[in-house]
Design a protein around this motif. Structure first.
Motif, short mmCIF file in Angstrom:
data_model
loop_
_atom_site.label_atom_id
_atom_site.label_comp_id
_atom_site.label_asym_id
_atom_site.label_seq_id
_atom_site.Cartn_x
_atom_site.Cartn_y
_atom_site.Cartn_z
N LEU A 1 0.82 -1.20 0.00
CA LEU A 1 0.00 0.00 0.00
C LEU A 1 0.86 1.27 0.00
CD1 LEU A 1 -2.76 -1.04 2.58
CD2 LEU A 1 -2.99 -0.88 0.09
N ASP A 2 0.36 2.29 -0.63
CA ASP A 2 1.02 3.59 -0.67
C ASP A 2 0.62 4.42 0.55
OD1 ASP A 2 2.19 3.07 -3.23
OD2 ASP A 2 0.26 3.52 -4.18
N PRO A 3 1.39 5.47 0.87
CA PRO A 3 2.67 5.87 0.26
C PRO A 3 3.83 5.06 0.82
CG PRO A 3 2.08 7.41 1.98
CD PRO A 3 0.95 6.45 1.90
N HIS A 4 4.79 4.74 -0.02
CA HIS A 4 5.94 3.98 0.43
C HIS A 4 6.86 4.87 1.26
CE1 HIS A 4 5.37 1.10 -3.24
NE2 HIS A 4 4.42 0.98 -2.34
N SER A 5 7.17 4.40 2.45
CA SER A 5 8.00 5.17 3.37
C SER A 5 8.38 4.26 4.53
CB SER A 5 7.22 6.37 3.93
OG SER A 5 6.13 5.93 4.73
N PRO A 6 9.42 4.62 5.30
CA PRO A 6 9.77 3.80 6.47
C PRO A 6 8.60 3.63 7.44
CG PRO A 6 11.56 5.28 5.93
CD PRO A 6 10.43 5.67 5.04
N SER A 7 7.77 4.65 7.58
CA SER A 7 6.63 4.53 8.49
C SER A 7 5.60 3.54 7.97
CB SER A 7 5.98 5.89 8.72
OG SER A 7 5.49 6.43 7.51
N MET A 8 5.45 3.44 6.64
CA MET A 8 4.53 2.46 6.07
C MET A 8 5.05 1.05 6.29
SD MET A 8 1.69 1.78 4.65
CE MET A 8 1.01 3.25 3.86
N THR A 9 6.37 0.88 6.25
CA THR A 9 6.95 -0.42 6.55
C THR A 9 6.55 -0.88 7.96
OG1 THR A 9 8.84 -0.11 5.08
CG2 THR A 9 9.13 -1.66 6.87
N GLU A 10 6.67 0.01 8.91
CA GLU A 10 6.29 -0.32 10.29
C GLU A 10 4.78 -0.62 10.38
OE1 GLU A 10 8.49 -0.69 12.66
OE2 GLU A 10 10.19 0.09 11.51
N GLN A 11 3.99 0.18 9.68
CA GLN A 11 2.54 0.01 9.74
C GLN A 11 2.10 -1.32 9.15
OE1 GLN A 11 0.26 3.34 8.19
NE2 GLN A 11 -1.43 1.99 7.59
N LEU A 12 2.56 -1.64 7.96
CA LEU A 12 2.14 -2.88 7.32
C LEU A 12 2.69 -4.10 8.05
CD1 LEU A 12 2.45 -2.03 3.52
CD2 LEU A 12 0.48 -1.81 5.03
N GLY A 13 3.92 -3.99 8.55
CA GLY A 13 4.48 -5.09 9.32
C GLY A 13 3.67 -5.38 10.57
N ALA A 14 3.22 -4.32 11.24
CA ALA A 14 2.40 -4.50 12.44
C ALA A 14 1.05 -5.12 12.10
CB ALA A 14 2.21 -3.16 13.15
N VAL A 15 0.46 -4.70 10.98
CA VAL A 15 -0.82 -5.29 10.55
C VAL A 15 -0.65 -6.78 10.28
CG1 VAL A 15 -2.52 -5.33 8.68
CG2 VAL A 15 -1.77 -3.14 9.64
N LEU A 16 0.39 -7.14 9.55
CA LEU A 16 0.62 -8.55 9.25
C LEU A 16 0.97 -9.33 10.50
CD1 LEU A 16 0.93 -10.89 7.28
CD2 LEU A 16 3.24 -10.08 6.76
N GLY A 17 1.85 -8.78 11.33
CA GLY A 17 2.22 -9.47 12.56
C GLY A 17 1.03 -9.70 13.47
N GLN A 18 0.17 -8.70 13.60
CA GLN A 18 -1.02 -8.86 14.44
C GLN A 18 -1.95 -9.93 13.88
OE1 GLN A 18 -1.67 -7.12 17.55
NE2 GLN A 18 -2.94 -8.97 17.54
N ALA A 19 -2.06 -9.99 12.56
CA ALA A 19 -2.90 -11.03 11.95
C ALA A 19 -2.39 -12.42 12.29
CB ALA A 19 -2.94 -10.83 10.43
N VAL A 20 -1.06 -12.59 12.29
CA VAL A 20 -0.47 -13.88 12.66
C VAL A 20 -0.76 -14.20 14.12
CG1 VAL A 20 1.68 -15.18 12.87
CG2 VAL A 20 1.32 -13.67 10.90
N VAL A 21 -0.58 -13.24 14.99
CA VAL A 21 -0.85 -13.45 16.41
C VAL A 21 -2.32 -13.80 16.63
CG1 VAL A 21 -0.92 -12.33 18.68
CG2 VAL A 21 1.06 -12.01 17.19
N ASP A 22 -3.21 -13.11 15.92
CA ASP A 22 -4.64 -13.39 16.05
C ASP A 22 -4.96 -14.82 15.65
OD1 ASP A 22 -5.02 -10.81 16.91
OD2 ASP A 22 -5.80 -10.06 14.99
N VAL A 23 -4.35 -15.28 14.56
CA VAL A 23 -4.59 -16.65 14.12
C VAL A 23 -4.09 -17.63 15.17
CG1 VAL A 23 -3.99 -18.40 12.41
CG2 VAL A 23 -4.53 -16.08 11.67
#
Length: 455
Positions: free
Chosen positions: A239-261
């Motif tokens: 997802l845009d915009p590409h930036s270091p903060s987006m890396t943290e955001q998307l990583g947290a979304v994915l990581g939380q999804a794994v923890v939820d599963v």
């Protein structure tokens, strides 16, 4: 009988010295990197699962890709040492675009970034050190104490990307394989997603991108190793915009999804014995480059392109390389594509080489009724594997980047297309019809995959 398992890890972040090259991969078309800035250490991880005493070895690494010669060296070394059977070793790159340039073949460092011979020699030096580290990681992990484990599988969801080609398909599945000790304690997690790790953007800082953030998130939450596998994300963009903060955001979304599963998912048992297979298919180009007359036509087009464009244009550099290959009798006529299958009771992992587009994920799941985990960028990655619809569209979709051609000419690599950076002479073969014909890319790949899944 329970499986046994061990997990190892190695730091593969290039630091000078001893790494001679700090050039980065993932973006063109000029020199990138060579500064050594680090946002997050790059890791390689190894999970070994012993099934009735025989090791199944999974190695995943924060790398843009693994070229064919490196893949073959790693596999042949470990097989020759008697450590693992050929089909029982699976390599996987995360495809982070903030990692080192790895290898000197595909992508081609001269075409991609106009690197000098000295720079390319340094790239090979760094490639050798990383390759040695990956081989040693397997040796070390195989030597660790084994822990009795049980496996189980479930899926979650996380939307972290979009389809950059323009189709409706957006992959949001998050496959999760949990590895528990026989006493019921979590031992390790393997998880996946299908999205290009470009969320940081085209800066010059080493980073495992959002997959690394997600892995660290899971590890901090649960206290066990977490290994990421990339999916069929050739057309799936972060997802845009590409930036270091987006890396943290998307990583947290994915990581939380794994923890939820892991906390709420309905896991099904994954059992042995494990059946493994590793095959290779050849994907022909759109034109018959074994025909001298065809080569002559193609060479003339590349000569005209080189003469028209300036020497600093990457398309001109690519044209020079193609002409040299033709003149030296070394022009490739097809692209080799390994395909690997690990079949457990309750789960099948299908590992595709190169950069498969999301259509393969969808079509394989539609054709196979069981739990199926489609992994991309596995074993080696030297180009895109587009589906037939994308190939037919050519330059009308995303400039033809994934299709490999544009400008109305499907006989040579399109300007600025993936075939340029990967140094291929033309797009892969496709059908000018809704149904892929025999001998075309999608048909060859699907037939081979379904053959493995149904055998």
């Amino acid at each position: 009988m329970a499986f046994e398992a061990a997990v190892g890890e190695a730091d593969i972040t290039p630091v000078f010295p001893p790494y001679p090259s700090l050039w980065m991969g993932g973006y063109g078309w000029g020199p990138r990197g060579d500064h050594g800035a680090i946002a997050r250490r790059l890791r390689a991880q190894c999970l070994v699962i012993w099934d009735d005493g025989a090791p199944k070895v999974l190695v995943r690494a924060d790398l843009i890709s693994i070229p064919r010669d490196v893949h073959q060296l790693i596999r042949e070394t470990l097989v020759d040492e008697g450590l693992v059977a050929a089909a029982d070793l699976m390599l996987a790159a995360s495809h982070t675009h903030s990692g080192p340039l790895y290898g000197d073949t595909r992508p081609n460092p001269f075409v991609l970034m106009n690197l000098t011979d000295a720079d390319i020699a340094a790239v090979n030096g760094t490639t050798s050190l990383i390759t040695d580290a990956l081989i040693q990681l397997v040796r070390d992990t195989l030597a660790l104490d084994r822990v009795g484990v049980a496996l189980s599988y479930a899926e979650g969801a996380a939307t972290i990307g979009y389809n950059r080609v323009g189709f409706d398909t957006v992959l949001d599945t998050v496959p999760v394989l949990r590895v528990d000790t026989v006493d019921g304690d979590l031992f390790a997690v393997v998880f996946g997603a299908a999205c290009h790790p470009v969320s940081r953007g085209d800066d010059e800082v080493f980073d495992g991108d959002f997959p690394a953030v997600a892995s660290e998130f899971v590890e901090q939450e649960l206290g066990v190793p977490a290994l990421f596998l990339q999916g069929a994300c050739g057309d799936q963009e972060a997802l845009d915009p590409h930036s270091p903060s987006m890396t943290e955001q998307l990583g947290a979304v994915l990581g939380q999804a794994v923890v939820d599963v892991l906390e709420e998912g309905e896991f099904g048992d994954v059992t042995g014995p494990v059946s493994t297979a590793l095959i290779e298919v050849d994907l022909p180009f759109q034109v018959d480059l074994a025909d001298p007359d065809v080569q002559g036509v193609v060479r003339a087009k590349y000569e005209a392109r080189r003469n028209e464009l300036g020497p600093l244009d990457p398309n001109s550099r690519h044209a020079t390389v193609m002409m040299q290959l033709i003149d030296n009798g070394e022009l490739p006529t097809s692209v080799p594509a390994p395909i690997q299958r690990w079949r457990f009771g309750g789960l099948t992992i299908l590992a595709l080489s190169h950069e498969p587009l999301s259509a393969y994920h969808v079509k394989l799941h539609n054709a196979f009724p069981g739990n199926l985990w489609v992994v991309g960028y596995a074993n080696e990655c030297e180009g895109y594997i587009p589906d037939n619809a994308t190939q037919r569209a050519g330059g009308s979709l995303h400039g033809g980047y994934e299709a490999g051609w544009n400008e109305g000419d499907d006989t040579i690599a399109g300007l600025g297309c993936s075939t340029i950076s990967y140094a291929w002479p033309s797009p892969l073969k496709f059908s000018d019809s809704d149904t892929p014909e025999a001998g075309t890319t999608e048909r060859i790949v699907m037939d081979a995959c379904l053959g493995l899944l149904n055998s």
